[in-house]
Design a protein around this motif. Structure first.
Motif, short mmCIF file in Angstrom:
data_model
loop_
_atom_site.label_atom_id
_atom_site.label_comp_id
_atom_site.label_asym_id
_atom_site.label_seq_id
_atom_site.Cartn_x
_atom_site.Cartn_y
_atom_site.Cartn_z
N ARG A 15 0.83 -1.21 0.00
CA ARG A 15 0.00 0.00 0.00
C ARG A 15 0.87 1.26 0.00
O ARG A 15 0.60 2.22 -0.73
CB ARG A 15 -0.93 -0.02 1.22
CG ARG A 15 -1.99 1.06 1.21
CD ARG A 15 -2.91 0.91 2.41
NE ARG A 15 -3.75 -0.27 2.32
CZ ARG A 15 -3.72 -1.30 3.18
NH1 ARG A 15 -2.89 -1.26 4.23
NH2 ARG A 15 -4.50 -2.34 3.02
N GLU A 16 1.93 1.23 0.79
CA GLU A 16 2.84 2.37 0.88
C GLU A 16 3.49 2.67 -0.46
O GLU A 16 3.83 3.82 -0.77
CB GLU A 16 3.91 2.05 1.92
CG GLU A 16 4.90 3.15 2.20
CD GLU A 16 5.90 2.73 3.28
OE1 GLU A 16 7.11 2.77 3.00
OE2 GLU A 16 5.45 2.36 4.39
N ARG A 17 3.64 1.65 -1.29
CA ARG A 17 4.31 1.80 -2.58
C ARG A 17 3.34 1.91 -3.75
O ARG A 17 3.74 1.87 -4.90
CB ARG A 17 5.25 0.60 -2.79
CG ARG A 17 6.47 0.70 -1.88
CD ARG A 17 7.15 -0.65 -1.65
NE ARG A 17 8.32 -0.48 -0.80
CZ ARG A 17 8.28 -0.32 0.52
NH1 ARG A 17 7.10 -0.32 1.14
NH2 ARG A 17 9.39 -0.16 1.22
N ARG A 18 2.05 2.03 -3.43
CA ARG A 18 1.00 2.12 -4.46
C ARG A 18 1.04 0.93 -5.39
O ARG A 18 0.93 1.03 -6.61
CB ARG A 18 1.10 3.43 -5.24
CG ARG A 18 0.80 4.66 -4.40
CD ARG A 18 0.92 5.97 -5.18
NE ARG A 18 0.24 5.90 -6.46
CZ ARG A 18 0.76 6.36 -7.61
NH1 ARG A 18 1.95 6.92 -7.64
NH2 ARG A 18 0.08 6.28 -8.73
N MET A 19 1.25 -0.24 -4.79
CA MET A 19 1.28 -1.49 -5.53
C MET A 19 0.25 -2.45 -4.95
O MET A 19 -0.24 -2.27 -3.84
CB MET A 19 2.67 -2.14 -5.44
CG MET A 19 3.79 -1.36 -6.09
SD MET A 19 5.42 -2.10 -5.78
CE MET A 19 5.24 -3.67 -6.64
N ALA A 20 -0.08 -3.47 -5.74
CA ALA A 20 -0.91 -4.57 -5.26
C ALA A 20 -0.08 -5.85 -5.36
O ALA A 20 0.97 -5.87 -6.01
CB ALA A 20 -2.18 -4.69 -6.10
#
Length: 203
Positions: free
Chosen positions: A58-63
């Motif tokens: 979430r912190e890295r804007r990834m899933a």
């Protein structure tokens, strides 16, 4: 609860292992875990929980696609529950996508489990690790499971190529690298033309 917005993501990691259960049970035996830590130089690095993985992505804007590996037949080591993985991912639907792993050696029981996991737990695909599961991907024993996965319309993710699991253990801990040959998946692709297949790792 937040839902996944793909447009806001910079990437989706389609290969993320859940290595530890809520009660501290590991996905591998202590012997294989220790050898794996040596191989990957991961001493002192605690295996993250699924909730911690969610925060990381979430912190890295990834899933991330999250799964464990069911290799009970070959290793004798109890797996992490697919239901636990799915339920934990459901707590973080904005960043986590639940996959499951069913040992192909489980036969009809595995087929029933696969159907239930998709229909009742929202599992979105299945992970196979032929080297650890001790089975060639094109072994007919696995075909009823592939047939069910194909009918369910979800992908099958196969580990291919080398693996560090078993490195440094006498006899590789019984793990046979030959089962990671990606050409063995060619038969699966031919015999199940509607099955969506992902090959993990450069192999």
């Amino acid at each position: 609860m937040a839902v996944m917005n793909v447009a806001d993501l910079v990437a989706i990691d389609v290969h993320t292992h859940a290595e530890i259960s809520k009660d501290g049970h590991g996905s591998l035996s202590p012997e294989l875990f220790g050898a794996s830590e040596d191989y990957f130089k991961a001493h002192g690095h605690r295996q993250p929980t699924i909730a911690e993985m969610a925060a990381y992505y979430r912190e890295r804007r990834m899933a991330a696609v999250v799964f464990t590996v069911d290799a009970e037949h070959a290793t004798g080591h109890p797996r992490i529950s697919n239901e636990e993985v799915a339920e934990s991912c459901a707590e973080h639907p904005d960043v986590l996508i639940p996959f499951a792993s069913v040992d192909p050696w489980k036969g009809r029981a595995g087929v029933r489990e696969a159907r239930r996991l998709v229909q009742e737990y929202g599992v979105r695909g299945f992970k196979f690790h032929p080297s650890i599961q001790g089975i060639a991907p094109n072994d007919p024993v696995a075909y009823p499971l592939y047939e069910a996965i194909e009918e369910l319309g979800v992908p099958a993710l196969f580990h291919t190529g080398q693996t560090g699991i078993g490195a440094g253990v006498p006899g590789g801990g019984g793990i046979r690298l030959k089962y990671g040959n990606p050409m063995l998946v060619d038969d699966v692709a031919v015999d199940f033309p509607e099955l969506r297949i992902i090959l993990a790792h450069p192999s």
